[in-house]
Write an enzyme that holds these catalytic residues in place. Structure first.
Site, PDB file in Angstrom:
ATOM      1  N   LYS A  78      46.272  36.066  42.242  1.00  0.00           N
ATOM      2  CA  LYS A  78      45.463  36.656  41.177  1.00  0.00           C
ATOM      3  C   LYS A  78      44.587  37.789  41.687  1.00  0.00           C
ATOM      4  O   LYS A  78      43.394  37.635  41.865  1.00  0.00           O
ATOM      5  CB  LYS A  78      44.581  35.623  40.468  1.00  0.00           C
ATOM      6  N   MET A 102      34.619  41.608  35.549  1.00  0.00           N
ATOM      7  CA  MET A 102      35.906  42.289  35.373  1.00  0.00           C
ATOM      8  C   MET A 102      35.768  43.535  34.496  1.00  0.00           C
ATOM      9  O   MET A 102      36.672  43.846  33.722  1.00  0.00           O
ATOM     10  CB  MET A 102      36.940  41.329  34.736  1.00  0.00           C
ATOM     11  N   ASP A 133      42.473  30.512  45.162  1.00  0.00           N
ATOM     12  CA  ASP A 133      42.536  31.857  44.593  1.00  0.00           C
ATOM     13  C   ASP A 133      42.141  32.925  45.606  1.00  0.00           C
ATOM     14  O   ASP A 133      41.561  32.629  46.636  1.00  0.00           O
ATOM     15  CB  ASP A 133      41.592  31.948  43.386  1.00  0.00           C
TER      16      ASP A 133
END
Ligand SMILES: C[S@@+](CC[C@H](N)C(=O)[O-])C[C@H]1O[C@@H](n2cnc3c(N)ncnc32)[C@H](O)[C@@H]1O
Length: 263
Positions: free
Chosen positions: A63, A178, A42
């Site tokens: 991502k 996030m 990732d």
């Protein structure tokens, strides 16, 4: 006991790479990485970790906020295909694979395809990033509980089912992953539901790395401060009285890299 390899020897390990500092990778994770045939990694994985798998085929699964290099379905399919070809696949994921990492979905796809797999937990940014910012999530007399939540609002990805109104009083320390984009709304909702506007908040960007930076404030002013600092993801937000301990406990030299290149 570890899982047995498949009929043709293929298997998948979902490995947590830790939050940034490569030193936070586990011994088991490193062992698997060193003998991997394929590494699917990732965006938040430190490139130095990939050097531990010099002979492996490396596949970037991407991502970044807002766009995926590979869809989740394609990532799942990729893991299955390589394992079926008899390869030892390491799926290297930032932090811990089962903490907002969609590792559960990948494990389900492997289980369904009857691919032998194992999960190697990683040091999650939820705990490591506050630690590198000098913030204990619990502290005697200050906080005896913490909750880790997503601030992500995108309904077709990590659907935010967070009941912020209830959460305002449910845990002493809140750790939001996030959550930068939704920060103004989150802060407003917490205050509207009984969390004092004076509650300390820290936003830690690229925690545990050479470019770690921290912006502090209160629920009342943190959104404006983040905007003034032009803060960008990845950020871990820590909300609660423990943040004040940072004044005495900040042990990690922030912005080391920036200082070095300025010399
Ligand atoms: C998709 S989630 C993955 C979390 C990961 N599985 C974990 O356990 O840390 C990505 C979010 O984790 C947080 N994050 C991960 N690494 C970080 C870091 N080094 N510094 C700050 N935030 C980080 C940010 O909130 C980022 O948007």
């Amino acid at each position: 006991m570890r899982v047995a390899a498949g009929r043709r020897g293929g298997s998948v390990a979902l490995v947590g790479a830790g939050p940034g500092d490569p030193g936070l990778m586990t011994v088991r994770g490193l062992e698997l990485l060193r003998r991997a045939d394929v590494v699917v990694y990732d965006r938040l994985v430190d490139p130095r970790l990939l050097d531990e798998a010099p002979r492996a085929r490396r596949i970037f699964a991407g991502k970044a906020t807002g766009h995926h290099t590979l869809s989740q379905e394609r990532i799942n399919a990729l893991l299955v295909v390589h394992a079926r070809r008899g390869r030892r696949v390491v799926r290297l994921k930032g932090g811990d694979p089962f903490v907002f990492g969609r590792g559960g979905e990948e494990a389900l796809a492997l289980a369904q395809a009857r691919i032998p797999f194992e999960v190697v937990p990683g040091v999650s940014s939820a705990v490591a990033v506050p630690a590198y910012a000098g913030i204990p999530l619990t502290h005697r007399g200050t906080a005896s509980s913490f909750a880790v939540v997503t601030g992500h609002e995108d309904t077709d990805k990590l659907r935010s089912n967070v009941d912020w109104a209830r959460l305002a009083r449910a845990a002493d320390t809140l750790v939001v992953l996030m959550g930068l984009k939704s920060l103004p709304r989150i802060a407003r909702t917490l205050v509207a539901n009984g969390r004092p506007a004076s509650t300390p908040v820290a936003l830690v960007r690229w925690g545990t790395t050479d470019v770690q930076e921290t912006v502090t404030g209160t629920l009342g002013d943190i959104a404006a401060r983040a905007q003034r600092a032009r803060l960008e993801p990845p950020v871990v937000a820590v909300i609660g009285d423990v943040v004040a301990l940072r004044e005495r406990l900040a042990w990690f030299a922030e912005g080391r890299f920036l200082k070095e290149i300025a010399q």
